[in-house]
Scaffold this motif. Structure first.
Motif, PDB file in Angstrom:
ATOM      1  N   THR A  47       0.960  -1.192   0.093  1.00 31.15           N
ATOM      2  CA  THR A  47      -0.180  -0.224   0.038  1.00 31.15           C
ATOM      3  C   THR A  47       0.852   1.180   0.181  1.00 31.15           C
ATOM      4  N   TYR A  48       2.184   1.128  -0.344  1.00 34.45           N
ATOM      5  CA  TYR A  48       3.005   2.155  -0.465  1.00 34.45           C
ATOM      6  C   TYR A  48       2.529   3.286  -1.255  1.00 34.45           C
ATOM      7  N   PRO A  49       2.895   4.932  -1.152  1.00 39.20           N
ATOM      8  CA  PRO A  49       2.408   5.623  -2.218  1.00 39.20           C
ATOM      9  C   PRO A  49       2.845   5.506  -3.486  1.00 39.20           C
ATOM     10  N   GLY A  50       1.810   5.516  -4.482  1.00 33.54           N
ATOM     11  CA  GLY A  50       2.096   5.197  -5.804  1.00 33.54           C
ATOM     12  C   GLY A  50       2.020   3.837  -6.385  1.00 33.54           C
ATOM     13  N   ALA A  51       1.702   2.834  -5.412  1.00 35.23           N
ATOM     14  CA  ALA A  51       1.771   1.549  -5.574  1.00 35.23           C
ATOM     15  C   ALA A  51       1.084   1.355  -6.957  1.00 35.23           C
ATOM     16  N   ARG A 148      22.224  -2.212  11.002  1.00 35.89           N
ATOM     17  CA  ARG A 148      21.033  -1.848  10.594  1.00 35.89           C
ATOM     18  C   ARG A 148      19.880  -1.683  11.642  1.00 35.89           C
ATOM     19  N   GLU A 149      19.974  -2.495  12.826  1.00 35.62           N
ATOM     20  CA  GLU A 149      19.063  -2.596  14.140  1.00 35.62           C
ATOM     21  C   GLU A 149      19.359  -1.371  14.682  1.00 35.62           C
ATOM     22  N   THR A 150      20.538  -0.775  14.871  1.00 26.03           N
ATOM     23  CA  THR A 150      21.003   0.311  15.740  1.00 26.03           C
ATOM     24  C   THR A 150      20.075   1.567  15.210  1.00 26.03           C
ATOM     25  N   PHE A 151      19.611   1.917  14.126  1.00 26.52           N
ATOM     26  CA  PHE A 151      18.912   3.222  13.813  1.00 26.52           C
ATOM     27  C   PHE A 151      17.833   3.420  14.684  1.00 26.52           C
ATOM     28  N   GLN A 152      18.058   4.882  15.067  1.00 22.00           N
ATOM     29  CA  GLN A 152      17.045   4.754  16.152  1.00 22.00           C
ATOM     30  C   GLN A 152      15.615   5.694  15.601  1.00 22.00           C
ATOM     31  N   GLY A 153      15.761   6.065  14.148  1.00 18.03           N
ATOM     32  CA  GLY A 153      14.609   6.723  13.700  1.00 18.03           C
ATOM     33  C   GLY A 153      13.424   5.680  13.240  1.00 18.03           C
ATOM     34  N   ALA A 154      12.547   6.149  12.636  1.00 16.43           N
ATOM     35  CA  ALA A 154      11.491   5.306  12.063  1.00 16.43           C
ATOM     36  C   ALA A 154      12.201   4.469  10.680  1.00 16.43           C
ATOM     37  N   SER A 155      11.892   3.314  10.536  1.00 12.13           N
ATOM     38  CA  SER A 155      12.257   2.618   9.330  1.00 12.13           C
ATOM     39  C   SER A 155      11.335   1.480   9.179  1.00 12.13           C
ATOM     40  N   PHE A 156      11.147   1.067   7.843  1.00 10.58           N
ATOM     41  CA  PHE A 156      10.223   0.205   7.472  1.00 10.58           C
ATOM     42  C   PHE A 156      10.630  -0.203   5.893  1.00 10.58           C
ATOM     43  N   HIS A 157       9.831  -1.434   5.463  1.00 10.31           N
ATOM     44  CA  HIS A 157      10.297  -1.799   4.057  1.00 10.31           C
ATOM     45  C   HIS A 157       8.983  -1.224   3.401  1.00 10.31           C
ATOM     46  N   SER A 158       9.188  -1.030   2.056  1.00  6.48           N
ATOM     47  CA  SER A 158       8.167  -0.364   1.442  1.00  6.48           C
ATOM     48  C   SER A 158       6.920  -1.545   1.145  1.00  6.48           C
ATOM     49  N   ALA A 159       7.344  -2.644   1.242  1.00  4.00           N
ATOM     50  CA  ALA A 159       5.914  -3.634   1.267  1.00  4.00           C
ATOM     51  C   ALA A 159       5.318  -3.684   2.583  1.00  4.00           C
ATOM     52  N   GLN A 160       5.730  -3.262   3.432  1.00  5.19           N
ATOM     53  CA  GLN A 160       5.201  -2.910   4.788  1.00  5.19           C
ATOM     54  C   GLN A 160       5.101  -1.387   5.287  1.00  5.19           C
ATOM     55  N   TRP A 161       4.595  -0.727   4.509  1.00  2.02           N
ATOM     56  CA  TRP A 161       4.680   0.570   4.675  1.00  2.02           C
ATOM     57  C   TRP A 161       3.813   1.022   5.738  1.00  2.02           C
ATOM     58  N   ASP A 162       4.690   1.882   6.531  1.00  2.00           N
ATOM     59  CA  ASP A 162       4.075   2.386   8.080  1.00  2.00           C
ATOM     60  C   ASP A 162       3.270   3.785   7.613  1.00  2.00           C
ATOM     61  N   HIS A 163       2.260   3.758   7.300  1.00  2.00           N
ATOM     62  CA  HIS A 163       1.369   5.263   7.054  1.00  2.00           C
ATOM     63  C   HIS A 163       1.110   5.972   8.258  1.00  2.00           C
ATOM     64  N   ASP A 164       1.594   5.412   9.591  1.00  2.94           N
ATOM     65  CA  ASP A 164       1.869   6.344  10.659  1.00  2.94           C
ATOM     66  C   ASP A 164       3.201   7.288  10.616  1.00  2.94           C
TER      67      ASP A 164
END
Length: 483
Positions: A47-51, A148-164
């Motif tokens: 459900t990513y933008p422009g899918a 990769r697991e140390t990043f403290q901001g928001a992160s997600f995969h395009s296939a699991q788009w975090d709309h929040d």
């Protein structure tokens, strides 16, 4: 003839297509397992933008269910999902579907000669035949990047788009420049403060001849269904021509390369940026992408393209391969799917307790016509090994698979025994396919078409016409009774 019982896993284009073909053949003892709460497969999940689909909707649909109501030539995710919902309703498939039910394992029981299917909810179902339609592009691939697991901001995969996650005014890193990134980057670029694209290898881009279909056009197509068939046939011919260009014809391949270069040069006037986005591999080695707005977005002042790789990820950003650190607030992974890991995470055990994933991890994923595997009686795989298309519509391929497996299941019922493809038949087919691929265009670069060993386990080395001809000819002699 006793009616066989059949289980189908998945309700995307493959699963719904198989169910329709089976019920058309009179098979009503059917159960369809779906882990989600709705039909749609990848078109429910992405459900990513422009899918959207990069295959024209008249061809990216069932041949038996042509749709005069597509809103655009290249329809977006909501329209495709709605189409699949309407198909499920029209063919009364909901009565077979168990939503919210994930299959965790399937074992062939030699005593009962049935498949024993276990679900995550603790249920067990036994059937004569099993059809896996879990899809090729259903499990996101995460890159193996230190930190990769140390990043403290928001992160997600395009296939699991975090709309929040609100991207407005944020510094965003996009890792990957494949089909999904080409679609969502133009959508988010205007709202972010800065976007840094970490590109491993750029895609060939050609114009996207998209257009909105007005109500008058939809009314005409609805009144004249013959035009729908003509339109579909035209796009089918385009897909076949593109496939032929990079599979068989150097002349057509050079023409396609020149066409792409002209489009990309026009959209990227900056010579330095063009050098970054122009591919250094033969056209067709990766899927050609259609876009009119991706390259212009990369040229905007708030976008930077990094092509030096990634050294590591840290709490506050990304360090690239040249040592430069990029502070970012959000990381979006557009890194594709584990396409060569077929059927995962499902455990499938065949005759003699053979574990299909273990066998394929040793020998590479392989199946006769991409559908049947020796020693796995009455198991049929949709979108299986070597059935993906580098050009054209996978829905076309799935329809042929649905017809073939239905013929196999009916033959098994007639002879009163489970059947499995003969090992020598499957081996000869695999040798032919791999022989045709060994010097082909897909060996000229690294891509998701290849598994960890370098074997091309996903793509079909011919045209759609050839695949249709070969799957339509169901030969009982290719199979043997089991038990």
């Amino acid at each position: 003839m006793r009616q066989p019982s059949v289980a189908v896993i998945g309700t995307g284009f493959g699963g719904l297509g198989a169910a329709i073909e089976l019920t058309r053949a009179g098979i009503d003892d059917l159960v369809i397992f779906e882990r989600g709460q709705d039909v749609g497969g990848v078109w429910r999940e992405n459900t990513y933008p422009g899918a959207a689909c990069d295959v024209p909707s008249p061809f990216y649909s069932y041949s038996f269910e042509l749709n005069p109501n597509w809103p655009r030539r290249y329809s977006r995710q909501p329209a495709i999902l709605q189409y699949l919902r309407e198909v499920a309703d029209k063919y009364d498939l909901h009565r077979y579907i168990r939503f919210g039910t994930e299959v965790t394992a399937a074992e062939y029981d030699e005593a009962t000669r049935k498949w024993r299917i276990s679900t995550g909810q603790g249920g067990v179902v036994e059937v004569d035949a099993l059809v896996s339609a879990v899809g090729l592009l259903s499990r996101p691939s995460w890159p193996d990047i230190p930190g990769r697991e140390t990043f403290q901001g928001a992160s997600f995969h395009s296939a699991q788009w975090d709309h929040d996650v609100d991207l407005d005014g944020k510094r965003v890193a996009v890792i990957g420049s494949g089909a999904s990134a080409v679609q969502f980057i133009p959508e988010i670029q205007p709202e972010v403060a800065h976007l840094t694209l970490f590109q491993r290898s750029p895609p060939y881009i050609v114009p996207r001849p998209d257009t909105e279909f007005g109500s008058w056009r939809r009314r005409v197509l609805g009144a004249l269904p013959g035009l729908l068939r003509v339109r579909r046939a035209a796009w089918w011919a385009v897909g076949e021509a593109i496939a032929v260009s990079f599979l068989y014809s150097r002349v057509l391949s050079r023409i396609l390369t020149a066409f792409s270069r002209r489009h990309m040069r026009k959209q990227v006037p900056d010579p330095a940026l063009f050098e970054k986005v122009w591919p250094q591999y033969p056209v067709g080695c990766k899927r050609i992408l259609f876009s009119n707005d991706y390259l212009p977005a990369l040229g905007e002042s708030n976008v930077a393209v990094v092509d030096t790789g990634i050294e590591s990820i840290h709490a506050g950003g990304v360090r690239d391969g040249s040592g430069e650190f990029h502070e970012v607030d959000v990381i979006i992974y557009g890194t594709g799917f584990t396409a060569s890991d077929f059927l995962a995470p499902l455990r499938v055990a065949g005759a003699g307790g053979r574990d299909l994933r273990e066998e394929w991890s040793r020998t590479g994923s392989r199946a006769y016509l991409g559908i049947s595997v020796p020693h796995f009686p009455n198991l049929y795989v949709m979108y299986g090994p070597n059935t993906n298309v580098g050009a054209g519509s996978i829905v076309f391929m799935l329809e042929q698979q649905a017809k073939h497996l239905t013929s196999a299941i009916l033959h098994s019922a007639r002879v009163g025994s489970p059947i499995a493809v003969r090992p020598e038949v499957a081996a000869a087919f695999d040798a032919e396919v791999q022989g045709r691929l060994v010097d082909g265009v897909w060996t000229k670069c690294a891509s998701w078409y290849r598994d960890a060993s370098g074997r091309i386990s996903t793509n079909w080395p011919g045209t759609g016409v050839e695949y249709r001809r070969r799957t339509a000819d169901f030969r009982p002699s290719d199979y043997e009774p089991v038990g």
